[in-house]
Motif scaffolding. Structure first.
Motif, mmCIF file in Angstrom:
data_model
loop_
_atom_site.group_PDB
_atom_site.id
_atom_site.type_symbol
_atom_site.label_atom_id
_atom_site.label_comp_id
_atom_site.label_asym_id
_atom_site.label_seq_id
_atom_site.Cartn_x
_atom_site.Cartn_y
_atom_site.Cartn_z
ATOM 1 N N ILE A 152 12.472 25.365 51.220
ATOM 2 C CA ILE A 152 11.384 24.393 51.350
ATOM 3 C C ILE A 152 11.095 24.167 52.832
ATOM 4 C CG2 ILE A 152 10.540 22.119 50.693
ATOM 5 C CD1 ILE A 152 11.350 23.953 48.315
ATOM 6 N N ASP A 153 9.902 24.560 53.264
ATOM 7 C CA ASP A 153 9.561 24.472 54.684
ATOM 8 C C ASP A 153 8.199 23.810 54.899
ATOM 9 O OD1 ASP A 153 9.756 24.768 57.420
ATOM 10 O OD2 ASP A 153 9.027 26.826 57.434
ATOM 11 N N TYR A 154 7.895 22.793 54.101
ATOM 12 C CA TYR A 154 6.682 22.014 54.373
ATOM 13 C C TYR A 154 6.870 21.241 55.678
ATOM 14 C CZ TYR A 154 4.320 22.772 49.906
ATOM 15 O OH TYR A 154 3.663 23.333 48.847
ATOM 16 N N GLU A 155 5.798 21.219 56.502
ATOM 17 C CA GLU A 155 5.877 20.554 57.804
ATOM 18 C C GLU A 155 4.776 19.516 58.011
ATOM 19 O OE1 GLU A 155 6.224 23.521 60.843
ATOM 20 O OE2 GLU A 155 7.838 24.599 59.808
ATOM 21 N N HIS A 156 3.788 19.489 57.108
ATOM 22 C CA HIS A 156 2.672 18.543 57.217
ATOM 23 C C HIS A 156 2.454 17.898 55.854
ATOM 24 C CE1 HIS A 156 1.913 20.437 61.075
ATOM 25 N NE2 HIS A 156 1.972 21.603 60.457
ATOM 26 N N PHE A 157 2.153 16.596 55.873
ATOM 27 C CA PHE A 157 2.185 15.859 54.615
ATOM 28 C C PHE A 157 1.030 14.869 54.477
ATOM 29 C CE2 PHE A 157 6.356 16.724 56.357
ATOM 30 C CZ PHE A 157 6.996 17.411 55.338
ATOM 31 N N HIS A 158 0.552 14.775 53.254
ATOM 32 C CA HIS A 158 -0.239 13.644 52.801
ATOM 33 C C HIS A 158 0.593 13.017 51.682
ATOM 34 C CE1 HIS A 158 -4.100 15.873 54.179
ATOM 35 N NE2 HIS A 158 -3.660 15.077 55.128
ATOM 36 N N GLY A 159 0.676 11.716 51.658
ATOM 37 C CA GLY A 159 1.499 11.096 50.625
ATOM 38 C C GLY A 159 2.823 10.618 51.190
ATOM 39 N N ASP A 160 3.543 9.873 50.380
ATOM 40 C CA ASP A 160 4.750 9.188 50.837
ATOM 41 C C ASP A 160 6.010 10.012 50.596
ATOM 42 O OD1 ASP A 160 6.091 7.913 48.076
ATOM 43 O OD2 ASP A 160 3.952 8.364 47.970
ATOM 44 N N PRO A 161 7.134 9.639 51.218
ATOM 45 C CA PRO A 161 8.393 10.363 51.045
ATOM 46 C C PRO A 161 8.857 10.445 49.595
ATOM 47 C CG PRO A 161 8.539 8.960 52.969
ATOM 48 C CD PRO A 161 7.246 8.611 52.286
ATOM 49 N N HIS A 162 8.641 9.392 48.814
ATOM 50 C CA HIS A 162 9.091 9.403 47.422
ATOM 51 C C HIS A 162 8.388 10.494 46.619
ATOM 52 C CE1 HIS A 162 10.527 7.959 43.549
ATOM 53 N NE2 HIS A 162 9.280 7.984 43.118
ATOM 54 N N THR A 163 7.089 10.653 46.843
ATOM 55 C CA THR A 163 6.347 11.696 46.119
ATOM 56 C C THR A 163 6.874 13.082 46.478
ATOM 57 O OG1 THR A 163 4.355 10.339 46.037
ATOM 58 C CG2 THR A 163 4.053 12.710 45.750
ATOM 59 N N PHE A 164 7.115 13.309 47.776
ATOM 60 C CA PHE A 164 7.681 14.590 48.213
ATOM 61 C C PHE A 164 9.037 14.828 47.558
ATOM 62 C CE2 PHE A 164 10.322 17.028 51.244
ATOM 63 C CZ PHE A 164 9.567 18.194 51.331
ATOM 64 N N SER A 165 9.886 13.801 47.588
ATOM 65 C CA SER A 165 11.223 13.921 47.015
ATOM 66 C C SER A 165 11.177 14.264 45.530
ATOM 67 C CB SER A 165 11.989 12.608 47.222
ATOM 68 O OG SER A 165 13.216 12.624 46.520
ATOM 69 N N GLU A 166 10.310 13.576 44.788
ATOM 70 C CA GLU A 166 10.246 13.807 43.347
ATOM 71 C C GLU A 166 9.661 15.179 43.015
ATOM 72 O OE1 GLU A 166 11.450 12.014 40.607
ATOM 73 O OE2 GLU A 166 12.555 11.328 42.369
ATOM 74 N N CYS A 167 8.615 15.569 43.723
ATOM 75 C CA CYS A 167 8.012 16.884 43.463
ATOM 76 C C CYS A 167 8.999 18.007 43.747
ATOM 77 C CB CYS A 167 6.752 17.069 44.320
ATOM 78 S SG CYS A 167 5.293 16.171 43.761
ATOM 79 N N ILE A 168 9.563 18.008 44.945
ATOM 80 C CA ILE A 168 10.463 19.100 45.339
ATOM 81 C C ILE A 168 11.769 19.033 44.561
ATOM 82 C CG2 ILE A 168 11.703 20.159 47.241
ATOM 83 C CD1 ILE A 168 8.641 20.465 47.379
ATOM 84 N N GLY A 169 12.305 17.832 44.388
ATOM 85 C CA GLY A 169 13.556 17.689 43.650
ATOM 86 C C GLY A 169 13.438 18.155 42.216
ATOM 87 N N ARG A 170 12.367 17.771 41.555
ATOM 88 C CA ARG A 170 12.169 18.195 40.168
ATOM 89 C C ARG A 170 11.877 19.691 40.072
ATOM 90 N NH1 ARG A 170 8.155 13.674 37.783
ATOM 91 N NH2 ARG A 170 7.773 15.357 36.287
ATOM 92 N N LEU A 171 11.198 20.227 41.078
ATOM 93 C CA LEU A 171 10.951 21.676 41.101
ATOM 94 C C LEU A 171 12.269 22.444 41.184
ATOM 95 C CD1 LEU A 171 9.185 24.237 41.442
ATOM 96 C CD2 LEU A 171 9.186 23.751 43.906
ATOM 97 N N ILE A 172 13.108 22.081 42.149
ATOM 98 C CA ILE A 172 14.398 22.764 42.303
ATOM 99 C C ILE A 172 15.243 22.605 41.045
ATOM 100 C CG2 ILE A 172 16.581 22.775 43.580
ATOM 101 C CD1 ILE A 172 14.989 21.907 46.065
ATOM 102 N N SER A 173 15.290 21.392 40.518
ATOM 103 C CA SER A 173 16.082 21.114 39.324
ATOM 104 C C SER A 173 15.644 21.982 38.145
ATOM 105 C CB SER A 173 15.967 19.635 38.958
ATOM 106 O OG SER A 173 16.657 19.344 37.774
ATOM 107 N N THR A 174 14.328 22.082 37.943
ATOM 108 C CA THR A 174 13.806 22.858 36.808
ATOM 109 C C THR A 174 14.068 24.347 36.982
ATOM 110 O OG1 THR A 174 12.074 21.197 36.475
ATOM 111 C CG2 THR A 174 11.751 23.328 35.418
#
Length: 305
Positions: A152-174
């Motif tokens: 995971i090498d995203y470097e620019h963001f729109h949205g909050d840390p929680h959204t990033f955490s949930e999207c990436i975390g759930r992706l890896i988990s799945t």
């Protein structure tokens, strides 16, 4: 009497369980070498890169980006496409290098800095839709290319840390649950907005993240060995319990370069049993000097002393 023995046993277990669960594994070195490849379109191939048989080597294809020109208004909807040099780094090339070298694995990296001369933003419209699209599109690419993991090498963001955490975390988990990948890594660097998101991800899903490819080369050019060691300790504390890998740029334009003490720092970490691996950005640039630093890095990692 038996009841009394049972109560005493339970009391002892309850007293000791909290401390034993906090005990971490003893520090240890690793022979892991990782290299990003394909982002600069300099016609570099897997077979160009020297491969020491005594290291574990991960090539990281750069990048897969959720940039879909058919999507409006947001092109970052979790539908990933290939943006690496697929002409030279094709599915058949992946299969061939893995067949020839049993110590080689291949991953893909998500995001990166720019796409189509614009920043590659992480900007999902919703967690559920992004995760659904990402799982589907990445599963297809990973299976087509016979890949082993994601970075995971995203470097620019729109949205909050929680959204990033949930999207990436759930992706890896799945992807792990579906046995599509066997490992996952993240590639943060020392920027406030970047760290907020990756540390939120680490707090919630760190147990699913195998490696932290920390971009130590994002620090200023002219970084000294002692500064580098301090940076390493700081990030090891931030990503507590994680395998934080050290890193440098092939072109030496930032951070602690190989010519200015990087390998000295690695040797110090190795003597402290804290060298979890080395990664380089990137093979495309290393081609110009004949992969000199790849050879040095792998030799250091392969040496048991």
């Amino acid at each position: 009497m038996e009841l009394l023995k049972l109560l005493i046993t339970l009391f002892i277990l309850q007293a000791f369980l909290p401390t034993t669960t906090l005990i971490q594994a003893a520090p240890t070195n690793s022979n892991l070498f990782r290299e990003y490849i394909g982002a600069m379109f300099k016609s570099v191939r897997f077979t160009d890169v020297p491969i020491n048989p005594d290291v574990e080597l991960h090539f990281i294809l750069s990048f897969a980006i959720d940039y879909d020109t058919s999507s409006s208004p947001s092109p970052t909807n979790g539908k990933f496409n290939i943006f690496w040099d697929s002409a030279n780094l094709s599915p058949s090339e992946v299969s061939s290098i893995k067949r020839r070298h049993s110590n080689v694995k291949v991953a893909l990296s998500l995001g990166g800095d720019t796409v189509a001369s614009r920043f590659a933003y992480f900007s999902p419209s919703s967690v559920d839709s992004w995760v659904s699209n990402a799982v589907s599109s990445l599963t297809r690419i990973i299976k087509e290319y016979n890949l082993d993991g994601i970075d995971i090498d995203y470097e620019h963001f729109h949205g909050d840390p929680h959204t990033f955490s949930e999207c990436i975390g759930r992706l890896i988990s799945t992807l792990k649950r579906n046995k599509v990948i066997s490992f996952a890594s993240i590639a943060p660097y020392d920027d406030e907005q970047v760290q907020k998101r990756y540390l939120a991800l680490w707090k919630s899903y760190g147990h699913l993240i195998d490696y932290v490819n920390f971009q130590f080369y994002a620090y200023d050019k002219g970084t000294t060995v002692s500064q580098f060691m301090n940076y390493f300790m700081t990030q090891t504390s931030n990503y507590n319990g994680g395998k934080v890998l050290v890193s440098f740029l092939s072109d030496g334009s930032r951070g602690l370069s190989p010519d200015d003490g990087f390998f000295t720092a690695c040797s110090r970490l190795k003597s402290q049993k804290k060298l979890h691996g080395i990664f380089i950005w990137c093979a495309d640039d290393s081609k110009a000097n004949g992969f000199l630093y790849e050879k040095q890095s792998q030799a250091l990692l392969a040496n048991p002393h």
